[in-house]
Design an enzyme around this catalytic site. Structure first.
Site, PDB file in Angstrom:
ATOM      1  N   ASP A  44       0.923  -1.158   0.011  1.00 10.98           N
ATOM      2  CA  ASP A  44      -0.018   0.213  -0.110  1.00 10.98           C
ATOM      3  C   ASP A  44       0.789   1.350  -0.012  1.00 10.98           C
ATOM      4  O   ASP A  44       0.344   2.154  -0.122  1.00 10.98           O
ATOM      5  CB  ASP A  44      -1.192  -0.069   1.107  1.00 10.98           C
ATOM      6  CG  ASP A  44      -0.275  -0.063   2.557  1.00 10.98           C
ATOM      7  OD1 ASP A  44       0.762  -0.198   2.598  1.00 10.98           O
ATOM      8  OD2 ASP A  44      -1.156  -0.044   3.668  1.00 10.98           O
ATOM      9  N   SER A  45       2.271   1.135   0.042  1.00  8.76           N
ATOM     10  CA  SER A  45       3.191   2.136  -0.322  1.00  8.76           C
ATOM     11  C   SER A  45       3.074   2.563  -1.615  1.00  8.76           C
ATOM     12  O   SER A  45       3.528   3.769  -2.060  1.00  8.76           O
ATOM     13  CB  SER A  45       4.646   1.743   0.017  1.00  8.76           C
ATOM     14  OG  SER A  45       4.918   0.533  -0.655  1.00  8.76           O
ATOM     15  N   ASP A  83      -1.460  -6.003  -0.854  1.00  8.71           N
ATOM     16  CA  ASP A  83      -1.533  -5.385   0.415  1.00  8.71           C
ATOM     17  C   ASP A  83      -2.844  -5.093   0.707  1.00  8.71           C
ATOM     18  O   ASP A  83      -3.301  -4.290  -0.003  1.00  8.71           O
ATOM     19  CB  ASP A  83      -0.325  -4.501   0.553  1.00  8.71           C
ATOM     20  CG  ASP A  83       0.195  -4.079   1.936  1.00  8.71           C
ATOM     21  OD1 ASP A  83      -0.589  -4.793   2.815  1.00  8.71           O
ATOM     22  OD2 ASP A  83       0.919  -3.049   2.070  1.00  8.71           O
ATOM     23  N   LYS A 113      -1.273  -9.464   2.299  1.00  6.78           N
ATOM     24  CA  LYS A 113      -0.671  -8.956   3.437  1.00  6.78           C
ATOM     25  C   LYS A 113      -1.608  -8.049   4.326  1.00  6.78           C
ATOM     26  O   LYS A 113      -2.408  -7.532   3.616  1.00  6.78           O
ATOM     27  CB  LYS A 113       0.746  -8.156   3.276  1.00  6.78           C
ATOM     28  CG  LYS A 113       1.377  -7.834   4.460  1.00  6.78           C
ATOM     29  CD  LYS A 113       2.692  -7.080   4.282  1.00  6.78           C
ATOM     30  CE  LYS A 113       2.529  -5.714   3.799  1.00  6.78           C
ATOM     31  NZ  LYS A 113       2.232  -4.796   4.665  1.00  6.78           N
ATOM     32  N   GLU A 115      -1.977  -5.703   7.759  1.00  6.02           N
ATOM     33  CA  GLU A 115      -1.102  -4.992   9.076  1.00  6.02           C
ATOM     34  C   GLU A 115      -1.948  -5.266  10.188  1.00  6.02           C
ATOM     35  O   GLU A 115      -3.082  -5.339  10.493  1.00  6.02           O
ATOM     36  CB  GLU A 115      -1.263  -3.734   8.816  1.00  6.02           C
ATOM     37  CG  GLU A 115      -0.071  -3.023   7.489  1.00  6.02           C
ATOM     38  CD  GLU A 115      -0.037  -1.316   7.727  1.00  6.02           C
ATOM     39  OE1 GLU A 115      -0.640  -0.879   8.684  1.00  6.02           O
ATOM     40  OE2 GLU A 115       0.524  -0.991   6.769  1.00  6.02           O
ATOM     41  N   GLU A 179       8.580  -4.714  10.905  1.00  6.37           N
ATOM     42  CA  GLU A 179       8.973  -3.364  10.375  1.00  6.37           C
ATOM     43  C   GLU A 179       9.347  -2.505  11.622  1.00  6.37           C
ATOM     44  O   GLU A 179       8.615  -2.354  12.531  1.00  6.37           O
ATOM     45  CB  GLU A 179       7.717  -2.506   9.917  1.00  6.37           C
ATOM     46  CG  GLU A 179       8.165  -1.102   9.022  1.00  6.37           C
ATOM     47  CD  GLU A 179       7.304  -0.642   7.992  1.00  6.37           C
ATOM     48  OE1 GLU A 179       6.168  -1.289   7.628  1.00  6.37           O
ATOM     49  OE2 GLU A 179       7.504   0.592   7.991  1.00  6.37           O
TER      50      GLU A 179
HETATM   51  O1  KIV Z   1       3.418  -1.176   1.653  1.00  8.13           O
HETATM   52  C1  KIV Z   1       4.690  -1.454   1.961  1.00  8.13           C
HETATM   53  O2  KIV Z   1       5.424  -1.224   1.131  1.00  8.13           O
HETATM   54  C2  KIV Z   1       5.090  -2.500   2.963  1.00  8.13           C
HETATM   55  C3  KIV Z   1       6.415  -2.710   3.173  1.00  8.13           C
HETATM   56  C4  KIV Z   1       6.887  -1.849   3.501  1.00  8.13           C
HETATM   57  C5  KIV Z   1       6.626  -4.064   3.913  1.00  8.13           C
HETATM   58  O3  KIV Z   1       4.198  -2.766   3.655  1.00  8.13           O
END
Ligand code: KIV
Length: 261
Positions: A44-45, A83, A113, A115, A179
């Site tokens: 989600d980055s 994510d 993924k 969180e 993280e």
């Molecule tokens: O969204 C992302 O890029 C992440 C990584 C930093 C693990 O969650």
């Protein structure tokens, strides 16, 4: 797909370290895949790295799916992980299941993924055949609750992160991102889990390391301390663009080799 979640567990058992990288588009996914990166995370980055948002909070399911599809098209060998964005799973178990399923059904991802200590949801998804990568420590979707992008797990809170990691492993997560936690805690959790830990700012004791691709390539204007740039694409792109403009201004492009008659 040839890398599976079972391969990652086998890497850990064999003591083989590996990498995960974020990818947000087709050409990057293709290059990383061909370079042998086993796991591509459509993080989600994406929010900051490709869409220009200030944090990960605004990115939507539709935006995540759009980019996950592009990455899935570029990946022949790598495991593609989507994510789950903010508020796509926190509101109810049902919402979380539906959105996780969309990453596989519509996005072409092989896993999701999530969180935070989403133990019940992880258990349910794994039961339904949706592999889950967990993520504890600094969880950027909780940036306001955490009071900033701060190292987590110093002092007494270390035990809480340890407990979360164990609970998520027990719930069936196939790997876990750690993280921004002290290196000692990263190594400790790694030694106590059967599933691989994937560190970002969690020290060298993790089983694997992940970086945001923009940080690795030197595209991020102000990278965080935990990131290392292995190239300076910001400079390379600016240099290439200036060279093109100069050629056009002085009449040397297009030349004979780039013209039709
Ligand atoms: O969204 C992302 O890029 C992440 C990584 C930093 C693990 O969650």
């Amino acid at each position: 797909m040839s890398v599976t979640i079972h391969d990652l567990r086998a890497y850990k058992a064999a003591g083989k370290r590996f990498v995960m990288l974020t990818a947000y588009d087709f050409p990057t996914a293709q290059i990383l895949d061909q370079a042998g990166v086993p796991v591509l995370l459509v993080g989600d980055s994406l929010a900051q790295g490709a869409l220009g948002y200030e944090s990960t909070l605004p990115v939507t399911m539709e935006e995540m799916l759009h980019h996950t599809r592009a990455v899935a098209r570029g990946a022949r060998n790598a495991l593609v992980v989507g994510d789950m964005p903010f508020l796509s799973y926190q509101t109810s178990l049902e919402e979380g299941i539906r959105n996780a399923g969309r990453f596989l059904k519509e996005g072409g991802a092989h896993a999701v993924k999530i969180e935070g200590p989403q133990v019940e949801l992880t258990h349910k998804l794994v039961d339904l055949g949706i592999p889950v990568m967990a993520h504890v420590g600094l969880t950027p979707q909780s940036v306001h609750e955490l009071g900033g992008y701060k190292v987590q797990g110093r002092g007494e809170t270390a035990a809480r992160i340890q407990d979360q990691a164990h609970a998520l492993e027990k719930a069936g997560a196939f790997a876990i991102v750690l993280e921004a936690v002290p290196a000692e805690l990263g190594a400790d959790i790694t030694g106590n889990l059967q599933i691989p830990t994937i560190g970002i700012g969690a020290g060298p004791g993790c089983d694997a390391q992940v970086l945001v691709i923009n940080d690795l390539l030197g595209l991020t204007e102000k990278p965080p301390k935990l990131a290392k740039a292995y190239a300076n694409l910001r400079r390379a792109i600016a240099d290439a663009v200036r060279a093109f403009a100069e050629d056009v201004e002085n009449g040397t492009f297009p030349d004979e080799g780039h013209s039709y008659h």
